[in-house]
Write a protein that holds these residues in place. Structure first.
Motif, PDB file in Angstrom:
ATOM      1  N   GLY A  96      -9.449   9.500  -1.675  1.00 28.56           N
ATOM      2  CA  GLY A  96      -9.624   8.351  -2.557  1.00 28.56           C
ATOM      3  C   GLY A  96     -10.231   7.183  -1.813  1.00 28.56           C
ATOM      4  N   ASP A  97     -11.051   6.416  -2.494  1.00 32.10           N
ATOM      5  CA  ASP A  97     -11.802   5.342  -1.852  1.00 32.10           C
ATOM      6  C   ASP A  97     -10.899   4.231  -1.328  1.00 32.10           C
ATOM      7  OD1 ASP A  97     -14.505   4.401  -1.238  1.00 32.10           O
ATOM      8  OD2 ASP A  97     -14.007   2.737  -2.570  1.00 32.10           O
ATOM      9  N   GLU A  98      -9.675   4.107  -1.872  1.00 27.47           N
ATOM     10  CA  GLU A  98      -8.760   3.048  -1.464  1.00 27.47           C
ATOM     11  C   GLU A  98      -7.808   3.490  -0.356  1.00 27.47           C
ATOM     12  OE1 GLU A  98      -8.273  -0.258  -3.035  1.00 27.47           O
ATOM     13  OE2 GLU A  98     -10.324   0.163  -3.649  1.00 27.47           O
ATOM     14  N   HIS A  99      -7.890   4.733   0.078  1.00 26.61           N
ATOM     15  CA  HIS A  99      -6.980   5.232   1.116  1.00 26.61           C
ATOM     16  C   HIS A  99      -7.239   4.507   2.433  1.00 26.61           C
ATOM     17  CE1 HIS A  99      -5.135   8.057   3.981  1.00 26.61           C
ATOM     18  NE2 HIS A  99      -4.381   8.429   2.977  1.00 26.61           N
TER      19      HIS A  99
END
Length: 289
Positions: free
Chosen positions: A221-224
């Protein structure tokens, strides 16, 4: 006894998942309970119990509790070797853990000796195991300050894994991260010593970092936090080349993400804010800096 065993298996799986996400503190209670249940129900020498003991060592290693890590890793590895032989896949997995422990203690000679043994006896091992051994060796080479050799051993591994239909994303992430860092260090060395090839190595490092960021965003995920870290590494790589304009959008995105996740006063957020200000100043945007 089936229900407790099922619970132990679930706890073991959850602990491994937490550890692979970089959440060792959350992993430890689950790992400790899985180890206890399996030992009580299956005995101290079953493969499942030894698996839990080995993973307990990995969790403690991630928590920097090296004494406890060694106790668990040595117990599981020595028992596996005694019961199943040194060539057994579980024993070899334990040896990789011991190599990681030695590296964490900066005891490079035994760490390298174990890794060389794993590589030299990998003829009957799976392709994944050979890749893991090579990735471990590259980590030690980087810690010893030899990015050129790390790049040399990692590039064929990356090529082989990229050709696979469904490579293990965690292993590919490790290979790409080590390779990108090694390529960057080689580029810096070539540039400092005015040797040919620095431009090509900068391009290679950028390509590897972009591949790594794409993989992390897709799998995690891009927010990880890992995606954030890889994006920052790419931005710093661009800044090192004097490409502040290309780095700024990456840093702006990372700063916004860090503020949402950690708050304005977090050390990581403040560090990102400072890096972004420096990038804007380097690009001539004095007001934005």
């Amino acid at each position: 006894a089936d229900q407790p065993l099922l619970r132990a298996g679930l706890q073991q799986t959850l602990s491994q998942t937490y550890l692979e996400l970089g959440m060792a503190e959350q992993a430890w209670p689950l790992q400790e309970e899985a180890m206890r249940l399996r030992s009580e129900l299956l005995g101290p020498e079953s493969r499942d119990t030894l698996e839990s003991i080995a993973w307990a060592g990995r969790v403690r290693l991630d928590l920097q509790d090296l004494e406890a890590a060694e106790r668990h890793l040595r117990e599981s590895t020595d028992t596996r070797e005694r019961l199943f032989g040194r060539a057994d896949p579980d024993t070899r997995d334990g040896l990789r853990g011991m190599a990681a422990l030695e590296a964490a203690r900066k005891r490079w000679e035994p760490a390298i000796a174990i890794t060389r043994e794993l590589l030299s006896t990998a003829g009957n091992a799976s392709a994944e195991e050979r890749c893991r051994a090579t990735a471990s060796r590259s980590t030690m080479l980087l810690n010893q300050g030899d990015p050129m050799e790390a790049t040399r051993v990692l590039e064929p591994v990356r090529a082989a894994m990229s050709a696979e239909r469904s490579p293990d994303p965690r292993l590919l992430t490790l290979v790409l991260n080590n390779l990108a860092f090694a390529q960057k260090q080689v580029a810096l060395t070539l540039e400092r010593t005015s040797q040919a090839g620095s431009d090509a190595m900068w391009q290679a490092a950028e390509s590897t970092y972009r591949h790594l960021l794409e993989l992390a965003a897709r799998e995690l995920g891009d927010e990880h936090p890992d995606a954030l870290r890889y994006r920052n590494n790419l931005a710093v790589l661009l800044l090192d080349q004097g490409r502040a304009g290309d780095a700024i959008p990456l840093l702006e995105r990372s700063l916004a993400q860090s503020r949402r996740a950690r708050g304005d006063d977090d050390v990581a957020t403040l560090r990102l804010q400072n890096t972004l200000a420096q990038a804007r100043a380097a690009s001539g945007d004095v007001a934005g800096a």
